[in-house]
Design an enzyme around this catalytic site. Structure first.
Site, PDB file in Angstrom:
ATOM      1  N   GLU A 132      -4.825   3.921  14.221  1.00 34.95           N
ATOM      2  CA  GLU A 132      -4.302   2.571  14.378  1.00 34.95           C
ATOM      3  C   GLU A 132      -3.036   2.642  15.237  1.00 34.95           C
ATOM      4  OE1 GLU A 132      -3.370   0.405  10.800  1.00 34.95           O
ATOM      5  OE2 GLU A 132      -2.903  -1.405  11.935  1.00 34.95           O
ATOM      6  N   GLY A 273       4.627   5.098   8.097  1.00 37.15           N
ATOM      7  CA  GLY A 273       4.728   5.420   6.678  1.00 37.15           C
ATOM      8  C   GLY A 273       3.459   6.061   6.154  1.00 37.15           C
ATOM      9  N   ALA A 274       2.339   5.377   6.367  1.00 33.86           N
ATOM     10  CA  ALA A 274       1.070   5.878   5.854  1.00 33.86           C
ATOM     11  C   ALA A 274      -0.046   5.060   6.488  1.00 33.86           C
ATOM     12  CB  ALA A 274       1.004   5.749   4.339  1.00 33.86           C
ATOM     13  N   GLU A 276      -4.185   3.610   6.063  1.00 34.54           N
ATOM     14  CA  GLU A 276      -5.190   3.271   5.056  1.00 34.54           C
ATOM     15  C   GLU A 276      -6.619   3.636   5.433  1.00 34.54           C
ATOM     16  OE1 GLU A 276      -3.470   0.952   6.938  1.00 34.54           O
ATOM     17  OE2 GLU A 276      -4.749  -0.718   7.503  1.00 34.54           O
ATOM     18  N   GLU A 310      -1.384   1.159   0.555  1.00 35.10           N
ATOM     19  CA  GLU A 310      -2.508   1.719   1.317  1.00 35.10           C
ATOM     20  C   GLU A 310      -3.803   1.585   0.521  1.00 35.10           C
ATOM     21  OE1 GLU A 310      -1.777   2.158   4.314  1.00 35.10           O
ATOM     22  OE2 GLU A 310       0.394   2.272   4.047  1.00 35.10           O
ATOM     23  N   HIS A 313      -5.233  -1.898   0.761  1.00 31.68           N
ATOM     24  CA  HIS A 313      -5.890  -2.178   2.037  1.00 31.68           C
ATOM     25  C   HIS A 313      -7.405  -1.990   1.960  1.00 31.68           C
ATOM     26  CE1 HIS A 313      -3.043  -3.254   5.087  1.00 31.68           C
ATOM     27  NE2 HIS A 313      -2.331  -2.165   5.020  1.00 31.68           N
ATOM     28  N   GLU A 332      -1.668  -7.022   7.033  1.00 29.81           N
ATOM     29  CA  GLU A 332      -0.375  -6.466   6.619  1.00 29.81           C
ATOM     30  C   GLU A 332       0.438  -7.421   5.744  1.00 29.81           C
ATOM     31  OE1 GLU A 332       0.112  -3.541   6.577  1.00 29.81           O
ATOM     32  OE2 GLU A 332      -1.300  -2.776   8.057  1.00 29.81           O
TER      33      GLU A 332
HETATM   34 ZN   LIG Z   1      -0.382  -1.769   5.756  1.00 31.66          ZN
END
Ligand SMILES: [Zn+2]
Length: 891
Positions: A132, A273-274, A276, A310, A313, A332
């Site tokens: 992404e 950050g992370a 999904e 995450e 999501h 988001e």
């Molecule tokens: Zn997100």
């Protein structure tokens, strides 16, 4: 690297894809510098697309080694023969078959040379991916857009010694050794069609912990968290948070997990950050790893929130994805809203709300007031990576929250059910989402949707008057919104105003109205007044005494409130408001006013402004039996950036810093006894628990320590040093070190050295060590930061480390970043240019530290503008940095 030849992408130009890819079979042979990626794509013309259109697959720096169409190999040297075109950035078939066909492409990529950390790259010795928004095109040619959903089967192959663990999305369907070799393979199949930005693979030697979860309907799910060897015990809290998140989503939203396995991998090199990715979340390890000795309470809370985010999501983002990147807030904003609600349920709801609003104001309000302001749903972008902003995330979440406040809980959850039922397995838009709630609530939400299409923070002005004879209380409400880049005129928003009338000492007065200036029955029952026109007057009847209005309870709308409450009114709210958020808000408003007055005094060459009543009120709050976490928030002063934003023009960061220090010193001196009593009363309990209760006690205790030190350096340093040396938990040790670093002298240097020596082998703790030093608000800090860049533990290649040092200097050190000689601006501008070559995404993020340069006093403004200009004019900039530089300068 893509440079600035790109054209802006516009929402209004959206067209459905001309081709669809039903199935994508990948065969990836991992190699440190020459990974072979074979794909077999089942492509068909989209019946809704344009017939006979060319097929253009996106690429980014790719080299094709082999291409075959329906099994027939195409000669890569003679592209004219098959009416095609290959560049590193695109694979074009000008006249593809107008029926389903199979396209096979083989590319070779070099993960070790990938410093952008987009696509397939190496973090330490592990292989991992980040796709992404547009990273998949760095792995293979593809229709890299979120509205092309495909079923993936992925075969991974690697040396067993190099990558014993091979993971991808979905369920593992086969694995084994490859006979006669030192290699092995694994095949993963994800039955859920997904856009390629959710693709992921991981290969490496990692340590794992496992857990189990049984869903409501009885599906047994295997949970795995994979981390660097030796760090397995530090993943236990993340595992616990994951199970709680899975349970919560079943209970609150009725959403179950849908695969047999859920994996999380933590890596040390990560831009964000992370991520999904379906069934295989990849995390920045700072949002997974925690132990009492290495993580603070705040770290634990972040891990809980990000793990949940995450995971959530899986439904809001993966099962229903975005039609195009303009709809980013669809996944988001909604998922941030969901993770906020989860954290509020796990911890104290009012304290969480205060924390969320602090973040919103610090990050989003300042963005919305400056050159980078943009709609929650943008209408154009040069580089989508630059729109992973607090506006899309945090303001996006506030819009969902307002929607829930306006239509009520029942209609909100029914609307969510309808959304899941209607759009599961598809790529949706904001309009699709909003229509579900309009249908359920039977209400036109067209005007409400302006929150998505108008940037800027609305100003809510409120005036009041009380008529003692008639026993009426009148509120005059007015809304307005300043122009933002590209939007000169704003139409009225729908603003839900949660309201109470507080009678000093007697609680809330029941809301009653009538006549022309009345409120509806629904408004009176819910206490939510809607302001949808520019102005509105409401008169309340049967009000026996002049009340204090408590406006925007729970921060019911992301607006700036302008109401001239008297100091006495604010003290009443601090002491008596039934809404915890507004008790905190009243203290913040009071402190902000004091600080603004002090700044004016200091700039006029006078002493800082002082106010005994405020100090007394804070003392009373500290002495109450209220939740310590809440008390810590009430006594926590607004940050220097908050004051700058409130002042809004001709800002002098040095004056703000002096005013801030002077108020903290005043509180420390005047309330020393109360603060010390709280400090000793809240002595830590053993063993350590990261839960909200004990964490709140530590928060208040450490806030008290910081105030004591502000009022009396010797006393504070002694206490802090004692705490620093005696505690083994990171929360208390780091809080003590923070206090010590604010006091110049050898003690500080000794403490910093001792801290480094103790945690040398804990990279996440060393990040804190770098960050703390970069934030020291004194003249020598830039030299210190430059020296630290030569430290053996520093590396520009690791985004966490870079953000810790340079990011903290730019974002958390207002006096030194904004040093009057422009040295801070020059330093960051130079660093951005150096970094841009390697990692444009991180470079652009660092440059956005200039987002508030407009509001500075003239000399700093001109120095900041010159530094930005230097970046904007540099040769061969990435699209990411060029976009931020140019938008920051456009005024
Ligand atoms: Zn997100």
């Amino acid at each position: 690297m893509r440079t600035d030849t790109a054209k802006p992408v516009r929402l209004k130009d959206y067209r459905v894809p001309d081709y669809l890819i039903g199935k994508a079979d990948l065969d990836v042979k991992l190699h440190p510098s020459a990974t072979r990626v074979g794909v077999r794509l089942a492509i068909r013309p989209n019946p809704r697309g344009c017939p006979n259109a060319a097929l253009v697959l996106d690429g980014d720096g790719l080299t094709a080694k082999r291409i075959a169409l329906d099994g027939q190999v195409l000669d890569l040297q003679k592209t004219a023969a098959w009416n095609g075109f290959i560049t590193p950035d695109a694979l074009t078939l000008n006249a593809p078959p107008q029926r389903p066909f199979i396209l096979e492409v083989e590319t070779e990529i070099d993960p070790s040379a990938n410093t952008q950390l987009m696509g397939l790259y190496r973090s330490g010795s592990a292989y991992c991916t980040q796709c992404e928004a547009e990273g998949f095109r760095r792995i293979t040619y593809f229709l890299d857009r979120p509205d092309v959903l495909s079923v993936y089967t992925v075969r991974l192959e690697a040396e067993i010694g190099e990558a014993p663990l091979l993971l991808s999305n979905g369920n593992k369907i086969a694995s084994g050794k490859i006979g006669g070799t030192t290699r092995h393979f694994a095949i993963w199949h994800d039955p859920y069609p997904k856009p390629c930005y959710l693709f992921a693979l991981v290969g490496g030697g990692l340590g794992s912990i496992f857990g189990d979860f049984t869903t409501r309907s009885g599906r047994k799910v295997k949970l795995g968290i994979h981390v660097e060897h030796g760090k397995e015990p530090q993943a236990a809290y993340a595992m616990d948070a994951l199970k709680r998140a899975m349970k919560w989503d079943e209970r609150v939203y009725g959403r179950e997990y849908d695969l047999d396995i859920f994996n999380i991998v933590a890596v040390s090199h990560f831009n964000m950050g992370a991520m999904e990715n379906k069934g295989l979340n990849i995390f920045n390890d700072k949002y997974v790893l925690a132990s009492p000795a290495t993580a603070t309470d705040t770290d634990y809370a972040h891990i809980e929130a990000v793990i949940a985010h995450e995971y959530f999501h899986n439904w809001t983002g993966n099962r229903i994805t975005c039609r195009d990147w303009f709809q980013l807030c669809l996944k988001e904003g909604l998922t941030v809203f969901r993770d906020h609600a989860f954290s509020a349920d796990m911890r104290s709801a009012p304290v969480r709300r205060i924390g969320d609003v602090r973040t919103l104001r610090a990050q989003q309000f300042s963005e919305d007031a400056g050159p980078l302001a943009h709609n929650v749903r943008p209408e154009t972008y040069m580089e989508i990576n630059n729109f992973y902003t607090s506006t899309v995330y945090e303001k996006g979440a506030e819009i969902i929250r307002m929607l829930k406040v306006l239509i009520g809980d029942d209609a909100f959850y029914k609307g969510m059910d309808l959304y899941f039922a209607r759009y599961d397995g598809t790529a949706a838009t904001i309009e699709d989402f909003i229509a579900c709630f309009a249908d359920i609530a039977g209400r036109d939400l067209t005007q409400f949707s302006r929150w998505y299409s108008q940037a800027g923070t609305p100003l809510l002005e409120v005036a009041s008057s009380y008529d003692a004879d008639a026993q009426t209380f009148t509120l005059d409400l007015a809304q307005s919104c300043k122009p933002t880049p590209g939007q000169d005129k704003k139409e009225p928003f729908v603003i839900p105003i949660a309201l109470g009338l507080v009678a000093p000492g007697a609680g809330d007065i029941p809301l009653r109205t009538g006549g022309d200036a009345g409120a509806s029955g629904a408004e009176l029952a819910s206490g939510i007044i809607e302001l949808s026109s520019p102005r509105r007057r409401i008169t309340f009847r049967d009000v026996p005494c002049r009340p204090v209005p408590s406006l925007l309870r729970g921060f019911s709308a992301p607006v700036r409130l302008d109401y001239a409450a008297s100091e006495a009114d604010l003290l009443t709210l601090i002491a008596h408001d039934s809404d915890s958020f507004n008790r905190w808000q009243a203290a913040q408003t009071y402190a902000t006013r004091l600080l603004q007055r002090s700044v004016a005094s200091i700039r006029a060459g006078e002493a800082p402004y002082r106010d005994k009543d405020f100090l007394a009120a804070l003392g009373t709050v500290i002495d109450t039996n209220a939740d310590p976490a809440f008390v810590a928030q009430v006594i926590g002063l607004p940050g220097e950036a908050d004051i700058a934003r409130e002042i809004g023009e001709d800002v002098d960061p040095d004056a703000i810093h002096r005013a801030h220090d002077a108020l903290a010193e005043d509180i420390g001196k005047e309330r020393q006894e109360t603060l010390l009593a709280a400090y000793w009363r809240l002595a830590p309990e053993e063993p350590y628990s990261p839960d909200a209760g004990p964490a709140g006690r530590r928060a208040l205790r450490n806030a008290a320590l910081a105030f004591v030190a502000a009022g009396d350096k010797a006393e504070g340093a002694a206490l802090a040093m004692r705490q620093f040396e005696s505690t083994s938990t990171m929360t208390d040790k780091f809080a003590a070190l923070c206090v010590l670093t604010r006091i110049t002298g050898q003690e500080r240097e000794d403490a910093l050295q001792a801290f480094y020596a103790a945690y040398e082998n804990e990279p996440l703790v060393i990040d804190k060590w770098f960050a703390l030093q970069a934030a020291i608000p004194e003249h020598g800090t830039l030299a210190r930061v430059r020296a630290l860049m030569q430290h053996k533990a520093f590396s520009c290649k690791n985004p966490n480390r870079l953000r810790a040092l340079a990011g903290s200097f730019a974002a958390a050190n207002p006096t030194q970043f904004n040093a009057g000689d422009g040295s801070g601006y020059d330093f960051i501008a130079g660093l951005v240019l150096d970094l841009d070559v390697k990692n444009p995404q991180v470079a652009a993020r660092l440059l956005s530290a200039f987002k508030s340069w407009w509001i500075l006093e003239p000399q700093r403004r001109s120095l900041a503008g010159a530094a930005l200009q230097r970046v904007a004019c540099a040769a061969s900039l990435s699209a990411d940095v060029k976009d931020i530089a140019e938008r920051s300068l456009a005024h």
